[in-house]
Design an enzyme around this catalytic site. Structure first.
Site, mmCIF file in Angstrom:
data_model
loop_
_atom_site.group_PDB
_atom_site.id
_atom_site.type_symbol
_atom_site.label_atom_id
_atom_site.label_comp_id
_atom_site.label_asym_id
_atom_site.label_seq_id
_atom_site.Cartn_x
_atom_site.Cartn_y
_atom_site.Cartn_z
ATOM 1 N N GLY A 34 0.814 -1.216 0.000
ATOM 2 C CA GLY A 34 0.000 0.000 0.000
ATOM 3 C C GLY A 34 0.846 1.265 0.000
ATOM 4 N N ILE A 36 1.416 3.816 2.312
ATOM 5 C CA ILE A 36 2.353 4.078 3.412
ATOM 6 C C ILE A 36 3.256 2.864 3.624
ATOM 7 C CG2 ILE A 36 2.563 4.858 5.806
ATOM 8 C CD1 ILE A 36 -0.378 5.903 5.535
ATOM 9 N N ASN A 56 -3.109 -8.478 0.273
ATOM 10 C CA ASN A 56 -3.973 -9.216 -0.667
ATOM 11 C C ASN A 56 -4.254 -8.393 -1.934
ATOM 12 O OD1 ASN A 56 -5.754 -7.284 0.216
ATOM 13 N ND2 ASN A 56 -7.399 -8.697 0.759
ATOM 14 N N ASP A 82 -4.765 -12.749 2.757
ATOM 15 C CA ASP A 82 -5.729 -11.890 3.435
ATOM 16 C C ASP A 82 -5.425 -11.998 4.929
ATOM 17 O OD1 ASP A 82 -8.163 -11.048 4.837
ATOM 18 O OD2 ASP A 82 -9.090 -11.016 2.849
ATOM 19 N N PHE A 104 -0.194 -2.220 8.775
ATOM 20 C CA PHE A 104 -0.855 -1.215 7.927
ATOM 21 C C PHE A 104 -2.141 -1.727 7.289
ATOM 22 C CE2 PHE A 104 3.709 -0.055 7.329
ATOM 23 C CZ PHE A 104 3.666 1.278 7.684
ATOM 24 N N SER A 148 -5.208 6.494 13.264
ATOM 25 C CA SER A 148 -5.559 7.695 12.485
ATOM 26 C C SER A 148 -6.073 8.791 13.393
ATOM 27 C CB SER A 148 -6.650 7.301 11.482
ATOM 28 O OG SER A 148 -7.193 8.445 10.878
ATOM 29 N N TYR A 172 -15.425 3.827 10.000
ATOM 30 C CA TYR A 172 -13.968 3.695 9.819
ATOM 31 C C TYR A 172 -13.229 4.083 11.101
ATOM 32 C CZ TYR A 172 -9.212 5.005 8.519
ATOM 33 O OH TYR A 172 -7.843 5.134 8.493
ATOM 34 N N LYS A 176 -10.870 1.780 13.735
ATOM 35 C CA LYS A 176 -9.462 2.053 14.066
ATOM 36 C C LYS A 176 -9.299 2.101 15.593
ATOM 37 C CE LYS A 176 -6.717 2.425 11.265
ATOM 38 N NZ LYS A 176 -6.076 1.342 10.438
ATOM 39 N N ASN A 201 -2.569 13.801 7.985
ATOM 40 C CA ASN A 201 -2.940 13.657 6.567
ATOM 41 C C ASN A 201 -1.711 13.342 5.706
ATOM 42 O OD1 ASN A 201 -5.131 15.211 7.902
ATOM 43 N ND2 ASN A 201 -6.022 15.208 5.862
ATOM 44 N N ASP A 316 -16.910 17.270 7.880
ATOM 45 C CA ASP A 316 -15.576 17.871 7.933
ATOM 46 C C ASP A 316 -15.434 18.799 9.144
ATOM 47 O OD1 ASP A 316 -14.084 16.835 5.841
ATOM 48 O OD2 ASP A 316 -14.834 18.283 4.375
HETATM 49 P P1 NAD Z 1 -3.525 1.597 1.297
HETATM 50 O O1 NAD Z 1 -4.897 1.182 0.938
HETATM 51 O O2 NAD Z 1 -2.667 2.161 0.255
HETATM 52 O O3 NAD Z 1 -2.737 0.379 1.976
HETATM 53 C C1 NAD Z 1 -3.404 -0.633 2.696
HETATM 54 C C2 NAD Z 1 -2.938 -1.959 2.148
HETATM 55 O O4 NAD Z 1 -3.625 -3.011 2.862
HETATM 56 C C3 NAD Z 1 -3.272 -2.119 0.657
HETATM 57 O O5 NAD Z 1 -2.138 -2.532 -0.051
HETATM 58 C C4 NAD Z 1 -4.350 -3.201 0.650
HETATM 59 O O6 NAD Z 1 -4.297 -4.015 -0.502
HETATM 60 C C5 NAD Z 1 -4.016 -3.977 1.912
HETATM 61 N N1 NAD Z 1 -5.164 -4.712 2.460
HETATM 62 C C6 NAD Z 1 -6.432 -4.272 2.605
HETATM 63 N N2 NAD Z 1 -7.200 -5.249 3.130
HETATM 64 C C7 NAD Z 1 -6.390 -6.320 3.315
HETATM 65 C C8 NAD Z 1 -6.593 -7.629 3.803
HETATM 66 N N3 NAD Z 1 -7.813 -8.039 4.229
HETATM 67 N N4 NAD Z 1 -5.551 -8.479 3.847
HETATM 68 C C9 NAD Z 1 -4.328 -8.084 3.414
HETATM 69 N N5 NAD Z 1 -4.063 -6.854 2.930
HETATM 70 C C10 NAD Z 1 -5.090 -5.979 2.894
HETATM 71 O O7 NAD Z 1 -3.662 2.614 2.534
HETATM 72 P P2 NAD Z 1 -2.560 3.484 3.247
HETATM 73 O O8 NAD Z 1 -2.880 4.906 2.986
HETATM 74 O O9 NAD Z 1 -1.218 2.973 2.966
HETATM 75 O O10 NAD Z 1 -2.958 3.210 4.760
HETATM 76 C C11 NAD Z 1 -2.308 2.229 5.525
HETATM 77 C C12 NAD Z 1 -2.886 2.250 6.922
HETATM 78 O O11 NAD Z 1 -2.764 3.555 7.469
HETATM 79 C C13 NAD Z 1 -4.377 1.899 6.986
HETATM 80 O O12 NAD Z 1 -4.561 1.031 8.097
HETATM 81 C C14 NAD Z 1 -5.062 3.226 7.253
HETATM 82 O O13 NAD Z 1 -6.221 3.061 8.034
HETATM 83 C C15 NAD Z 1 -3.996 3.987 8.014
HETATM 84 N N6 NAD Z 1 -4.094 5.441 7.821
HETATM 85 C C16 NAD Z 1 -4.042 5.972 6.572
HETATM 86 C C17 NAD Z 1 -4.159 7.349 6.390
HETATM 87 C C18 NAD Z 1 -4.173 7.970 5.019
HETATM 88 O O14 NAD Z 1 -4.743 9.052 4.871
HETATM 89 N N7 NAD Z 1 -3.565 7.364 4.005
HETATM 90 C C19 NAD Z 1 -4.305 8.176 7.521
HETATM 91 C C20 NAD Z 1 -4.340 7.597 8.788
HETATM 92 C C21 NAD Z 1 -4.238 6.227 8.931
HETATM 93 C C1 WQD Z 2 -8.704 17.460 3.461
HETATM 94 C C2 WQD Z 2 -9.396 18.794 3.262
HETATM 95 C C3 WQD Z 2 -11.731 18.594 2.701
HETATM 96 C C4 WQD Z 2 -11.143 16.688 -1.179
HETATM 97 C C5 WQD Z 2 -9.010 11.951 5.695
HETATM 98 C C6 WQD Z 2 -9.709 10.911 6.516
HETATM 99 C C7 WQD Z 2 -8.934 10.674 7.775
HETATM 100 C C8 WQD Z 2 -7.474 10.341 7.473
HETATM 101 C C9 WQD Z 2 -6.855 11.380 6.623
HETATM 102 C C10 WQD Z 2 -7.262 7.951 7.233
HETATM 103 C C11 WQD Z 2 -10.786 18.816 3.881
HETATM 104 C C12 WQD Z 2 -10.951 19.212 1.564
HETATM 105 C C13 WQD Z 2 -10.934 17.275 0.071
HETATM 106 C C14 WQD Z 2 -11.651 17.476 -2.229
HETATM 107 C C15 WQD Z 2 -11.683 19.379 -0.764
HETATM 108 N N1 WQD Z 2 -7.344 9.117 6.742
HETATM 109 N N2 WQD Z 2 -11.201 18.590 0.265
HETATM 110 N N3 WQD Z 2 -11.891 18.797 -1.993
HETATM 111 O O1 WQD Z 2 -10.927 14.469 5.496
HETATM 112 O O2 WQD Z 2 -8.931 15.620 6.573
HETATM 113 O O3 WQD Z 2 -8.970 13.171 6.389
HETATM 114 O O4 WQD Z 2 -7.655 11.532 5.452
HETATM 115 O O5 WQD Z 2 -7.269 7.642 8.405
HETATM 116 O O6 WQD Z 2 -9.563 9.612 8.423
HETATM 117 O O7 WQD Z 2 -11.012 11.363 6.827
HETATM 118 O O8 WQD Z 2 -8.643 14.498 4.351
HETATM 119 O O9 WQD Z 2 -7.852 14.860 2.057
HETATM 120 O O10 WQD Z 2 -10.255 14.130 2.410
HETATM 121 O O11 WQD Z 2 -9.576 16.407 3.068
HETATM 122 O O12 WQD Z 2 -11.935 20.563 -0.603
HETATM 123 O O13 WQD Z 2 -11.896 16.984 -3.338
HETATM 124 O O14 WQD Z 2 -9.597 18.998 1.862
HETATM 125 O O15 WQD Z 2 -12.979 19.210 2.863
HETATM 126 O O16 WQD Z 2 -10.999 20.097 4.383
HETATM 127 P P1 WQD Z 2 -9.475 14.519 5.732
HETATM 128 P P2 WQD Z 2 -9.080 14.917 2.879
#
Ligand code: NAD
Ligand code: WQD
Length: 358
Positions: A34, A36, A56, A82, A104, A148, A172, A176, A201, A316
């Site tokens: 994925g 991150i 997966n 998975d 992750f 998150s 969601y 978490k 973010n 938001d």
């Molecule tokens: P991502 O979707 O790119 O990565 C997640 C990976 O998990 C993917 O490669 C996906 O294929 C894999 N996956 C999903 N379900 C699975 C399963 N059942 N078995 C095995 N693999 C599985 O997302 P990301 O942005 O890299 O996020 C990674 C983690 O960080 C997530 O847990 C997410 O909740 C958390 N997180 C992400 C953000 C963000 O904004 N990107 C912010 C805060 C927290």
């Molecule tokens: C950022 C700002 C929108 C899209 C999300 C998840 C949070 C975490 C981080 C996983 C906001 C604005 C967005 C667009 C816009 N992820 N926006 N036009 O909502 O802060 O957080 O990602 O854990 O759980 O909710 O991030 O990037 O969606 O939005 O104006 O097309 O951009 O309103 O103010 P958010 P975002």
């Protein structure tokens, strides 16, 4: 935009001579393919760890594995599975004897979680329980979890500290938080320590532009959407509201470069203490408005990104950014890449891979 770009140091400074050997032990990385996870694999390899990744490919592509090897100079071991398949995970643990886990794998789309909450409970909580079951009795001594800032919901005060009350407002976010609690309870029963890392973010990409975020379908998040407009995949960005109580009326968030975030995981592995499981925010401590991001992204692209102001998006919060004191104290880590760096690197990825990994 007054911030200066920092030099690219994505994988330039592995901190021991062991970086080629993996002598720091093996890390089991779930969700390794994925966004991150892939950036973190590169940092782990560059800092002397071996990695066994599992995924997966629900939200990622197999080609990422080749690019990790290309960028890190050596590959990760990998098993497609998975995480809810406990027996398959147990086999990975037996075969590779990891001493640490970074978890992750999960689903992360807030809107989808409202529509299909059971799917989110199954993968994010059921998958976490399966992983904890699979490592029980193993040599795993350190556990780091991707949580998150979404667990804070719409906080009454900013900056958000780790003692800010948790009040998630989506399935969601609730999954978490439930996963955090399951991990903390599990770690309390054994000689294993770790961190529950609450990311703000994440944006940006490896500075090479070879790996980055590749959302399926229409991006939910601001930076990927803006960059897809810039590359011509979408016509215009919708800015969700300019009537918030902020300087320019648009929402404020704490955007963090994904490579800083990845390096935070290496710091967390190194700082983990037996039998403690701390919550730590990973952000920059700086807030940027939506229009700040649009302007910085336009600078990086070299041409204005078209946008229009539309209604607010439901759910938001106006302003969220992290207090990063605890991360500095406990991990000895801080994010130092700027918004200029984030936009430059995200654009490097998007412009070189206009259709993602396809
Ligand atoms: P991502 O979707 O790119 O990565 C997640 C990976 O998990 C993917 O490669 C996906 O294929 C894999 N996956 C999903 N379900 C699975 C399963 N059942 N078995 C095995 N693999 C599985 O997302 P990301 O942005 O890299 O996020 C990674 C983690 O960080 C997530 O847990 C997410 O909740 C958390 N997180 C992400 C953000 C963000 O904004 N990107 C912010 C805060 C927290
Ligand atoms: C950022 C700002 C929108 C899209 C999300 C998840 C949070 C975490 C981080 C996983 C906001 C604005 C967005 C667009 C816009 N992820 N926006 N036009 O909502 O802060 O957080 O990602 O854990 O759980 O909710 O991030 O990037 O969606 O939005 O104006 O097309 O951009 O309103 O103010 P958010 P975002």
């Amino acid at each position: 935009m007054s911030e200066q770009a920092k030099p690219n140091t994505d994988t330039a400074s592995p901190d021991t001579a062991s970086s080629e050997t993996g002598s720091r032990g093996t890390v089991l990385v779930t969700g390794a393919a994925g966004y991150i996870g892939s950036h973190t694999c590169i940092e782990l390899l560059g800092n002397g760890y071996n990695v066994v990744g599992v995924d997966n490919f629900d939200n990622s592509e197999r080609v990422v594995l080749e690019r990790i090897a290309e960028l890190a100079g050596r590959p990760i071991s990998f098993v497609e599975l998975d995480i809810r398949d406990t027996e398959a995970l147990r086999t990975v643990v037996t075969d590779h004897s990891p001493t640490s886990v970074i978890h992750f794998a999960g689903l992360k789309a807030v809107g989808e979680s409202v529509e299909f909450p059971e799917k989110y409970w199954s993968v994010n909580v059921g998958g976490t329980l399966s992983l904890l079951d699979a490592i029980a009795g193993s040599d795993v001594a350190t556990f780091v979890f991707s949580s998150s800032c979404t667990v804070y919901g719409d906080p009454a005060e900013v900056p958000v500290t780790e003692t800010t009350p948790v009040a998630p407002i989506s399935p969601y976010g609730r999954t978490k938080l439930a996963a955090e609690r399951a991990i903390a309870d599990h770690l309390s029963t054994r000689d294993c320590g770790g961190f529950l890392l609450r990311y703000f973010n994440p944006v940006g990409a490896h500075s090479s532009g070879r790996i980055g975020e590749d959302p399926v379908g229409v991006p939910n998040n601001l930076m990927p959407f803006a960059m897809q407009v810039a590359v011509g995949r979408r016509e215009s960005l919708a800015v969700f509201g300019n009537d918030y109580d902020t300087a320019d009326g648009t929402c404020i968030r704490d955007y963090i470069h994904v490579v800083d975030l990845a390096q935070g995981h290496v710091a967390a592995l190194q700082a983990a203490q037996k039998s403690s499981c701390d919550v730590v925010n990973l952000g920059t401590g700086r807030g940027s408005s939506v229009l700040d991001v649009v302007n910085a992204a336009s600078e990086a692209v070299g041409t204005p990104i078209p946008y229009e102001i539309v209604d607010r998006r439901a759910g938001d919060a106006a302003v969220i950014f992290a207090d990063t004191t605890k991360a500095t104290e406990l991990l000895g880590w801080q994010a130092d890449r700027t918004m200029v760096d984030m936009c430059r690197d995200h654009w490097a990825w998007q412009s070189q891979n206009p259709n993602g990994y396809q």
